[in-house]
Design an enzyme around this catalytic site. Structure first.
Site, mmCIF file in Angstrom:
data_model
loop_
_atom_site.group_PDB
_atom_site.id
_atom_site.type_symbol
_atom_site.label_atom_id
_atom_site.label_comp_id
_atom_site.label_asym_id
_atom_site.label_seq_id
_atom_site.Cartn_x
_atom_site.Cartn_y
_atom_site.Cartn_z
ATOM 1 N N GLY A 12 0.816 -1.217 0.000
ATOM 2 C CA GLY A 12 0.000 0.000 0.000
ATOM 3 C C GLY A 12 0.849 1.265 0.000
ATOM 4 N N TYR A 13 0.161 2.375 0.128
ATOM 5 C CA TYR A 13 0.812 3.694 -0.015
ATOM 6 C C TYR A 13 1.915 3.903 1.044
ATOM 7 C CZ TYR A 13 0.927 8.879 0.249
ATOM 8 O OH TYR A 13 1.295 10.205 0.305
ATOM 9 N N ASN A 37 -6.454 -3.597 -1.712
ATOM 10 C CA ASN A 37 -6.473 -2.201 -2.145
ATOM 11 C C ASN A 37 -5.095 -1.796 -2.669
ATOM 12 O OD1 ASN A 37 -7.529 0.370 -2.481
ATOM 13 N ND2 ASN A 37 -6.962 1.029 -0.421
ATOM 14 N N LEU A 61 -4.898 -11.401 6.599
ATOM 15 C CA LEU A 61 -4.662 -11.540 8.043
ATOM 16 C C LEU A 61 -5.940 -11.775 8.825
ATOM 17 C CD1 LEU A 61 -2.160 -8.591 8.276
ATOM 18 C CD2 LEU A 61 -1.539 -10.982 8.588
ATOM 19 N N PHE A 83 0.638 -2.294 8.750
ATOM 20 C CA PHE A 83 -0.118 -1.275 8.016
ATOM 21 C C PHE A 83 -1.470 -1.801 7.544
ATOM 22 C CE2 PHE A 83 4.342 -0.088 7.207
ATOM 23 C CZ PHE A 83 4.309 1.234 7.584
ATOM 24 N N SER A 127 -3.660 6.777 13.949
ATOM 25 C CA SER A 127 -4.064 7.967 13.191
ATOM 26 C C SER A 127 -4.424 9.095 14.136
ATOM 27 C CB SER A 127 -5.292 7.605 12.356
ATOM 28 O OG SER A 127 -5.919 8.771 11.876
ATOM 29 N N TYR A 152 -13.868 3.799 11.244
ATOM 30 C CA TYR A 152 -12.444 3.666 10.918
ATOM 31 C C TYR A 152 -11.598 4.200 12.074
ATOM 32 C CZ TYR A 152 -7.936 5.365 9.391
ATOM 33 O OH TYR A 152 -6.597 5.654 9.357
ATOM 34 N N LYS A 156 -9.001 2.301 15.021
ATOM 35 C CA LYS A 156 -7.622 2.661 15.405
ATOM 36 C C LYS A 156 -7.528 2.866 16.922
ATOM 37 C CE LYS A 156 -5.761 2.531 11.371
ATOM 38 N NZ LYS A 156 -4.784 1.481 11.056
#
Ligand code: UFG
Length: 342
Positions: A12-13, A37, A61, A83, A127, A152, A156
């Site tokens: 990912g990013y 993604n 996972l 991540f 985050s 979301y 976290k």
């Protein structure tokens, strides 16, 4: 001997930028990613940039059994940087169970498989959203965590609580949680960057796609916030800075001699920019004019959020280096490269 590090979500990013920094710092990297993604092209690009292709296993996972099997096979790993997670705030409001299921099962399965196989170091992608709408700015790691504004964000927050409980109960297990502010930008090579799926929700990819002509017009959500120009303020951090912070955190964990409770660090620049300041900075760096329009606020947004970075600087010994111009330049270079490949 090179130390082996497992990076979940490494295609990912943020994951792929971190894999590059790990390889460049002499680590042996194994990527676990379910490619939900992202794609394996990230691995090609990492190889192109570093000359080394990280080992890769396609793994979901949220499958506890498979996860355990894979960790057993790689018991020689020294640490995990985690991540792998869904990250679209809006989608999480529409489909909360998808977020709780994926983000929490993946976390719990990873931690369980680690403990079963004696891999006792863990870095968590958290985050700034865990701060909710804070009473005071800048937010320090001690600031109260308000109710998360999305499932979301809550996933976290719960993730951090799980780690807090785990590190208390098992003194051999140590973890660091890194609270990201707004990561933007791309690697200096121009070969990797963020690829949002569908219409971007975040500001930066929306800016670059508008500049590239993929989107007609950028909407600026809200110009009546209590900020100097009325648009919302965020703490944007270059993704390469962010990636390097993971290497610093990893070294800290690997060198730790005695047990320590969960450590939490803000990863931001301590500087806030308004949406209009970001737009103007993009225009001046790239010399591309953006078609934008001021419109109503977006539901769930807060006026301002930026980090206090003293703890990160003093205890972790790390500080972001790259400024807003570099964030704009690299985002635009990546967008142009990406479009040229389509
Ligand atoms: N914005 C626009 N137009 C757009 C997109 C965004 O004006 O098309 C504005 C937003 O209203 C906000 C600012 O740009 O004021 C930044 O928005 P982003 O969506 O880029 O980022 P957020 O701060 O909303 O969200 C980010 C991460 C989330 C994380 C959150 C925590 O993307 O993963 O920070 O604060 F949860």
């Amino acid at each position: 001997m090179r130390k082996k590090i497992i990076v979940t979500g490494g295609c990912g990013y943020i994951g792929s930028h971190t894999v590059i920094e790990l390889i460049e710092n002499g680590y042996d990297v194994l990527v676990f990613d379910n490619l939900s993604n992202s794609t394996e092209v990230s691995l090609d690009r990492i190889e192109q940039i570093t000359g080394t292709r990280p080992a890769f296993v396609q793994l979901d996972l949220s499958d506890a059994k498979e996860t355990n099997i894979l960790f057993k096979l790689h018991q020689d790993a020294h640490a995990v940087i985690h991540f792998a997670a869904h990250k679209a705030v809006g989608e999480s409001v529409l489909d909360p169970l998808k977020y709780y299921q994926n983000n929490l099962y993946a976390l719990i399965n990873t931690l369980s498989a680690q403990r079963e196989n004696g891999i006792n170091k863990f870095i968590f992608s958290s985050s700034a959203t865990v701060y909710g709408d804070p009473d005071h700015l800048p937010v320090t790691e001690e600031s109260e965590l308000k109710r998360a504004s999305s499932p979301y964000g809550n996933s976290k927050k719960i993730g951090e609580e799980i780690l807090e409980d785990l590190t208390k109960s098992d003194l051999n297990f140590s973890a660091i949680s890194l609270r990201y502010f707004n990561p933007i930008g791309a690697h200096a090579s121009g070969f990797i960057g963020e690829i949002p799926s569908g219409i971007p929700n975040n500001l930066m990819p929306y800016i670059t796609q508008t500049a590239a002509g993929v989107r007609e017009q950028l909407l600026v959500y809200g110009n009546d916030y209590p900020t100097p120009d009325g648009t919302a303020i965020r703490d944007y951090i270059h993704v390469v800075d962010l990636a390097q912070a993971h290497v610093v955190a990893l070294k800290r964990l690997l060198e730790q001699k005695q047990e320590s409770p969960l450590e939490v660090f803000n990863l931001g620049t301590a500087k806030g920019y308004s949406v209009l300041e970001v737009i103007h900075s993009f225009e001046s760096v790239t010399q591309v004019q953006l078609n934008y329009k001021l419109t109503d606020r977006r539901a769930g947004d807060i006026a301002s959020l930026y980090a206090a970075t003293e703890r990160t600087e003093k205890q972790l010994g790390w500080k972001a280096q790259k400024g807003i111009d570099e964030m704009m330049r690299s985002s635009w270079e990546w967008e142009q490269y990406y479009r040229s490949q389509q």
